[in-house]
Design a protein around this motif. Structure first.
Motif, PDB file in Angstrom:
ATOM      1  N   UNK A  90       0.810  -1.213   0.000  1.00  0.00           N
ATOM      2  CA  UNK A  90       0.000   0.000   0.000  1.00  0.00           C
ATOM      3  C   UNK A  90       0.843   1.263   0.000  1.00  0.00           C
ATOM      4  N   UNK A  91       1.947   1.292   0.795  1.00  0.00           N
ATOM      5  CA  UNK A  91       2.688   2.524   0.970  1.00  0.00           C
ATOM      6  C   UNK A  91       4.173   2.412   0.657  1.00  0.00           C
ATOM      7  N   UNK A  92       4.729   1.201   0.529  1.00  0.00           N
ATOM      8  CA  UNK A  92       6.174   1.037   0.453  1.00  0.00           C
ATOM      9  C   UNK A  92       6.637   0.612  -0.929  1.00  0.00           C
ATOM     10  N   UNK A 105      -0.979  10.856   4.486  1.00  0.00           N
ATOM     11  CA  UNK A 105      -1.350  12.148   3.902  1.00  0.00           C
ATOM     12  C   UNK A 105      -0.673  12.385   2.551  1.00  0.00           C
ATOM     13  N   UNK A 106       0.065  11.370   2.033  1.00  0.00           N
ATOM     14  CA  UNK A 106       0.699  11.478   0.728  1.00  0.00           C
ATOM     15  C   UNK A 106       2.135  11.947   0.747  1.00  0.00           C
ATOM     16  N   UNK A 107       2.696  12.280   1.921  1.00  0.00           N
ATOM     17  CA  UNK A 107       4.083  12.740   2.016  1.00  0.00           C
ATOM     18  C   UNK A 107       5.044  11.582   1.737  1.00  0.00           C
ATOM     19  N   UNK A 271      29.827  24.394  -0.935  1.00  0.00           N
ATOM     20  CA  UNK A 271      28.659  23.506  -0.905  1.00  0.00           C
ATOM     21  C   UNK A 271      28.642  22.711   0.389  1.00  0.00           C
ATOM     22  N   UNK A 272      27.440  22.255   0.747  1.00  0.00           N
ATOM     23  CA  UNK A 272      27.285  21.277   1.819  1.00  0.00           C
ATOM     24  C   UNK A 272      26.443  20.129   1.278  1.00  0.00           C
ATOM     25  N   UNK A 273      27.005  18.927   1.236  1.00  0.00           N
ATOM     26  CA  UNK A 273      26.216  17.754   0.882  1.00  0.00           C
ATOM     27  C   UNK A 273      25.297  17.422   2.049  1.00  0.00           C
ATOM     28  N   UNK A 274      24.013  17.313   1.753  1.00  0.00           N
ATOM     29  CA  UNK A 274      22.987  17.131   2.778  1.00  0.00           C
ATOM     30  C   UNK A 274      22.183  15.877   2.463  1.00  0.00           C
ATOM     31  N   UNK A 275      22.024  14.996   3.452  1.00  0.00           N
ATOM     32  CA  UNK A 275      21.222  13.792   3.248  1.00  0.00           C
ATOM     33  C   UNK A 275      19.739  14.137   3.328  1.00  0.00           C
ATOM     34  N   UNK A 276      18.970  13.661   2.344  1.00  0.00           N
ATOM     35  CA  UNK A 276      17.539  13.948   2.274  1.00  0.00           C
ATOM     36  C   UNK A 276      16.733  12.682   2.549  1.00  0.00           C
ATOM     37  N   UNK A 277      15.687  12.803   3.348  1.00  0.00           N
ATOM     38  CA  UNK A 277      14.775  11.678   3.539  1.00  0.00           C
ATOM     39  C   UNK A 277      13.337  12.049   3.190  1.00  0.00           C
ATOM     40  N   UNK A 278      13.147  13.194   2.513  1.00  0.00           N
ATOM     41  CA  UNK A 278      11.824  13.598   2.050  1.00  0.00           C
ATOM     42  C   UNK A 278      11.997  14.679   0.995  1.00  0.00           C
ATOM     43  N   UNK A 279      10.893  15.026   0.335  1.00  0.00           N
ATOM     44  CA  UNK A 279      10.907  16.106  -0.635  1.00  0.00           C
ATOM     45  C   UNK A 279      10.718  17.463   0.027  1.00  0.00           C
TER      46      UNK A 279
END
Length: 287
Positions: A90-92, A105-107, A271-279
């Protein structure tokens, strides 16, 4: 065994229809679609594939490419293609601890090795000059960049100033990786040493005393060659620095009392490399 096969054949007699090499399973006796070897149809039933645990799925000997199973541990359908791949639940999307998933909520969030990196970028000419500023010099033809000279002592090292806000897509609490893009102005060689002095704080937190870290690189020996170097110490946040919208106040300088490259260094970008876990963040002010 003969009795069992005969029984099955009788039970399926009213449900199956053979046509050429195609087989249909239905309740109305319709022929299989010409494009299908097996055509299953109905209005009140589905197709049930084998239901296995992860251990049982992994124990299948030499699985065929395209093999389908339902994994009861992760409540997902998997297919085999040189390895097991989750179709989706459903979500993964993904498998194990490495996956992307949608909140109710769609995030969209990324977990484990599914996280990605992006840059927080401070273009060289967007920085501010004040005490002991670098010169604005010609790069190539009509282009200009800041040029850091070899001043030879810490008392007059050339420097620029800027601030950085950590973006809402940041995986809060993860390490930041600062680095600097530059180019030697001449074909000389030697060690180029950059220094970064910074202080970092969350919204409503008090900025601590500054910390200084360094990055050393060897001049390439080729004038105007694009080089990049990370700092020897990465930025691991504490409890007062681990939230989106936290701010860094920075001073970048050439530590020419230590480096051995005698030419000018052309500053391109920080620059700073930044880890992202969302938009982005779910709320305007919080993750």
């Amino acid at each position: 065994m003969k009795f069992n096969l005969l029984t099955i054949a009788i039970l399926l007699a009213g449900l199956t229809h053979l046509s050429g090499q195609g087989v249909s399973i239905n309740e109305d006796g319709s022929s299989p679609d010409a494009s299908a070897l097996l055509d299953v149809s109905g209005t009140d039933k589905g197709v049930l594939i084998p239901r296995l645990t992860t251990a049982q799925m992994g124990a299948i000997a030499t699985p065929a490419t395209g093999l389908l199973v339902y994994n009861t541990d992760s409540a997902s359908v998997f297919y085999y293609d040189g390895g097991w791949n989750r179709v989706a639940n459903t979500y993964k999307i993904g498998f194990g601890s490495d996956y992307a998933h949608f909140e109710e909520d769609g995030t969209l969030f990324f977990e484990g090795e599914a996280t990605v990196f992006n840059d927080l970028m401070i273009p060289g000419l967007s920085t501010v000059r004040n005490l002991n500023p670098p010169s604005l010099s010609t790069f190539l033809n009509g282009t200009l960049v800041y040029s850091f000279a070899d001043e030879g002592s810490n008392s007059n090292e050339e420097q620029v100033y800027f601030t950085v806000q950590v973006a809402h897509m940041w995986k809060e609490g993860s390490t930041l990786y600062p680095h600097v893009h530059f180019a030697p102005a001449t074909s000389g060689t030697g060690t180029i040493r950059w220094g970064l002095e910074y202080t970092w704080a969350n919204v409503n937190a008090t900025f601590p005393a500054t910390t200084t870290i360094y990055a050393e690189a060897s001049a390439s020996g080729t004038a105007h060659q694009h080089q990049v170097i990370g700092f020897s110490t990465d930025l691991t946040p504490d409890a007062n620095q681990d939230e989106i919208s936290s701010m860094l106040v920075c001073r970048l300088f050439r530590d020419s009392s230590v480096d051995t490259y005698t030419g000018d260094v052309l500053f391109l970008q920080f620059d700073i490399h930044m880890e992202m876990n969302s938009e982005g963040s779910r709320e305007p002010w919080i993750k």
